[in-house]
Design a protein around this motif. Structure first.
Motif, PDB file in Angstrom:
ATOM      1  N   SER A  99       0.848  -1.195   0.000  1.00 25.00           N
ATOM      2  CA  SER A  99       0.000   0.000   0.000  1.00 25.00           C
ATOM      3  C   SER A  99       0.883   1.245   0.000  1.00 25.00           C
ATOM      4  O   SER A  99       2.055   1.186   0.350  1.00 25.00           O
ATOM      5  CB  SER A  99      -0.904   0.014   1.235  1.00 25.00           C
ATOM      6  N   ALA A 125      -4.214  -6.021   8.797  1.00 27.31           N
ATOM      7  CA  ALA A 125      -3.307  -7.096   8.381  1.00 27.31           C
ATOM      8  C   ALA A 125      -3.053  -8.067   9.523  1.00 27.31           C
ATOM      9  O   ALA A 125      -3.106  -9.292   9.345  1.00 27.31           O
ATOM     10  CB  ALA A 125      -1.988  -6.500   7.888  1.00 27.31           C
ATOM     11  N   GLU A 145       1.346  -6.226   5.586  1.00 29.51           N
ATOM     12  CA  GLU A 145       1.287  -4.997   4.800  1.00 29.51           C
ATOM     13  C   GLU A 145       2.694  -4.443   4.640  1.00 29.51           C
ATOM     14  O   GLU A 145       3.414  -4.246   5.613  1.00 29.51           O
ATOM     15  CB  GLU A 145       0.422  -3.937   5.484  1.00 29.51           C
ATOM     16  N   SER A 189       4.429  -1.076   3.105  1.00 33.30           N
ATOM     17  CA  SER A 189       3.989   0.248   2.667  1.00 33.30           C
ATOM     18  C   SER A 189       5.095   1.017   1.977  1.00 33.30           C
ATOM     19  O   SER A 189       6.278   0.873   2.303  1.00 33.30           O
ATOM     20  CB  SER A 189       3.475   1.056   3.853  1.00 33.30           C
TER      21      SER A 189
END
Length: 333
Positions: A227, A236, A243, A245
């Motif tokens: 993301s 998550a 996750e 990022s």
């Protein structure tokens, strides 16, 4: 007995004096009435005036307060909550509120204004559930939730107080809902039972959403998603995902060259198919990374505000859209 007649000047003076006293008394009464009305915490219809910091808190206040509250939000649709600056009128509204619902640590301007306000009934959502650290940057390399990397002293940059994105975990959001109902009940005892009833109903809906995520994310081809901003750590963790990022907890932070290189490696090793971006921040970095890796892009909405770009009209609709996007990206069967 002779009565001395009153002179015209004396009579006029008496009338002026009497009129002045009456005017002063009226002004004093008006001032007291205005002061009482402004600090009662209720509007002209007798509804509790609730000020919410941004959409997830506004949604809770409206769902739990129902017809007994009038809710205003400090963060307007389309505004990035982390960067909010308050107007004098918004700051003044805090003193007039019957209750304030906010999330400490997400919006510095709001935290400061609330600390300086005279509001009696203030509920901090962050105090109603346990906060954790997600999206920590270590030695210039940012690691997502689910990583086993340990931070090194002097090189660890964490969001003060922990990751604030608790509303993206339906279980934690339900815990917050119960606490908000209690706070509203203290501000408006006459409707305490209704607030508790509404909070129970909301918690049941959130439990249903939780079960949809549990069932919907089983039998997946990958556990990892990328993301643009580390908002989904709680989600998550709740559903056994990782996750990764591009930027940190704050969406405006810029990724390092080393971080971008790490993400290339993560995408290859964990069969990542999609780079997620959000509605309130620029998708440029996500699209650049996706283009480099020949991957798809899609929206994973952190639900910090509802706009015309949102895939849904309220919390539940957007969360279900997020579930559908995750299912597609993770290759669920």
């Amino acid at each position: 007995m002779n009565v001395r007649p009153t002179s015209p000047r004396s009579a006029r003076s008496a009338r002026i004096t009497t009129g002045a006293i009456a005017a002063i008394a009226a002004l004093g009464l008006l001032s007291l009435t205005a002061c009482s009305s402004g600090t009662s915490g209720k509007n002209s219809e007798g509804k509790l005036k609730v000020v919410a910091s941004f959409y997830p808190m506004e949604f809770l206040a409206k769902e739990i307060g129902g017809d007994h509250v009038s809710v205003s939000a400090l963060t307007k649709p389309g505004v990035e909550p982390h960067d909010l600056e308050l107007t004098p009128r918004q700051t003044g509204s805090l003193d007039e509120a019957g209750a304030i619902v906010y999330l400490k640590g997400l919006q510095p301007a709001v935290d400061k204004a609330i600390k300086q306000s005279s509001a009696k009934h203030v509920v901090d959502a962050a105090s109603l559930t346990e906060l954790e650290e997600h999206g920590t940057e270590v030695d210039g390399h940012e690691h997502g939730s689910g990583d086993d990397h340990d931070g090194h002293e002097g090189h660890e940059h964490k969001h003060e107080g922990g990751d604030p994105h608790i509303w993206l975990d339906p279980v934690k959001y339900a815990q917050v809902a119960k606490g908000v109902a209690k706070a509203l009940g203290e501000a408006d005892p006459d409707h305490k039972a209704d607030f508790e009833k509404n909070a129970d109903a909301l918690a049941n809906k959130l439990d249903g959403l939780h079960k949809k995520f549990e069932a919907g994310l089983k039998n997946r081809a990958s556990d990892t998603f990328i993301s643009t901003h580390a908002a989904f750590g709680y989600l998550a963790e709740r559903y056994g995902l990782t996750e990764e990022s591009v930027s940190g907890i704050a969406p405006e932070s810029e990724p390092s060259a080393a971080r971008m290189k790490d993400l290339h490696k993560v995408a290859e090793e964990h069969h990542v198919s999609t780079i997620f971006f959000e509605t309130l921040a620029s998708p440029k970095t996500a699209k650049t990374l996706a283009s480099d890796l020949k991957l798809k892009t899609d929206v994973l909405d952190p639900l910090e505000g509802i706009t015309d770009e949102s895939k849904g009209d309220d919390y539940f609709e957007v969360m279900e859209s997020n579930l559908a996007a995750l299912r597609k990206a993770l290759g669920t069967k």
